[in-house]
Design an enzyme around this catalytic site. Structure first.
Site, PDB file in Angstrom:
ATOM      1  CE  LYS A 103      -6.001 -10.175  15.280  1.00  6.99           C
ATOM      2  NZ  LYS A 103      -4.628 -10.275  14.732  1.00  6.99           N
ATOM      3  CG  ASP A 151      -2.181 -12.969  14.924  1.00  4.13           C
ATOM      4  OD1 ASP A 151      -2.520 -13.311  13.771  1.00  4.13           O
ATOM      5  OD2 ASP A 151      -2.846 -12.186  15.619  1.00  4.13           O
ATOM      6  CG  ASN A 161      -5.435 -15.402  15.500  1.00  2.00           C
ATOM      7  OD1 ASN A 161      -5.440 -16.428  16.174  1.00  2.00           O
ATOM      8  ND2 ASN A 161      -4.724 -15.286  14.393  1.00  2.00           N
TER       9      ASN A 161
END
Length: 285
Positions: A74, A110, A95
């Site tokens: 990531k 996220d 992500n």
């Protein structure tokens, strides 16, 4: 009119990680894609760090719509993209990749996924004090989300205090003026209405561990664990035994995936269907 080189062949999506066999993303996304009538196939690709650049370039060269990115890529993947969103840059992690008019575009769902799940569970952190355990990518994403949500105070607790302070600095940049880092302690958690575990402590196979002592958890706090395997971590069990409200992390996985659909298709993925698929897949493992 330019012809469609794909014809009737399905378009491709993927999740990039290493290792990748544990990922629930294909089991979660594919039923949702099928139910939505989207002619797409979602696959898991094991990509080692030394091949990440080639794999990311390959998304564009092979005509993929995009990809999700998971551990351990990531943070590093941003260097191979043409552009990333402001929040992804602030978090320092990507992500979700979208191939848009030949450009590789990165974002981070996220934190927004965490916040959407938290609110769907009836918990609103706005105007309330919160605490985060950990200082990795998930902690940074959630720190930004909580700052944007308007928490009154944010404590970031990590064994390496300088790393905790670095996450707190990110939260301050995102708008939380009262954010600071410290080592884990009962005093650091005192008064928090929300405690979020962003460490891997308690994750399978080391399920007999917890990131903080149960007696440190403040009375009346909501305890959220981003770990979802096992579904009921030792931290959540300890919190429940104290009579505290608990929320497991599988919903964060579902919501961040549903928000990735907004990047790929311009609409949120079907949360209920994706959640049911993720629960089934987790139960089979």
């Amino acid at each position: 009119m330019t012809s469609n080189p794909w014809g009737t062949q399905p378009r491709l999506l993927a999740v990039l990680g290493y290792p990748i066999a544990h990922s629930l993303s294909p089991a979660m996304h594919q039923p949702a894609l099928d139910a939505a009538g989207l002619n797409c196939r979602y696959m898991a690709l094991a990509v080692s760090a030394d091949r990440l650049g080639g794999a990311v370039t390959g998304l564009r060269d092979l005509g993929l719509l995009g990809a999700n990115v998971t551990i351990p890529h990531k943070e590093q993947v941003a260097g191979y993209l043409d552009e990333i969103t402001a929040d992804a840059a602030l978090i320092g992690a990507v992500n979700t990749i979208t191939v848009r008019e030949g450009r590789l575009c990165g974002s981070n769902t996220d934190g927004a996924g965490f916040l959407a799940h938290l609110r769907a569970e009836g918990v609103d952190p706005t105007g309330r004090p919160a605490a985060i355990l950990g200082a990795g990518g998930a902690a940074r994403a959630i720190a930004v989300a909580l700052a944007r949500a308007g928490v009154s105070r944010l404590m970031v607790l990590n064994r390496t205090e300088s790393r905790a302070e670095a996450v707190a600095a990110v939260a301050r940049l995102a708008g939380c003026s009262e954010a600071r880092g410290a080592s884990p302690s009962a005093a650091g958690l005192a008064g928090a209405a929300l405690v979020v575990n962003c460490t891997p402590v308690g994750m399978y196979p080391q399920t007999d561990r917890t990131p903080v002592l149960a007696e440190w958890l403040p009375d009346g706090a909501v305890v959220y664990d981003t770990v979802y395997r096992p579904f009921q971590t030792l931290l959540l069990q300890a919190a429940a035994d104290r009579g505290l409200r608990t929320v497991g992390g599988l919903g964060m996985l579902v919501y961040q995936g549903a928000l990735a659909w907004e990047e790929w298709f311009g609409r949120r993925g079907p949360v209920d269907l994706m959640s049911a698929a993720a629960v089934r897949a987790l139960a089979e493992r």
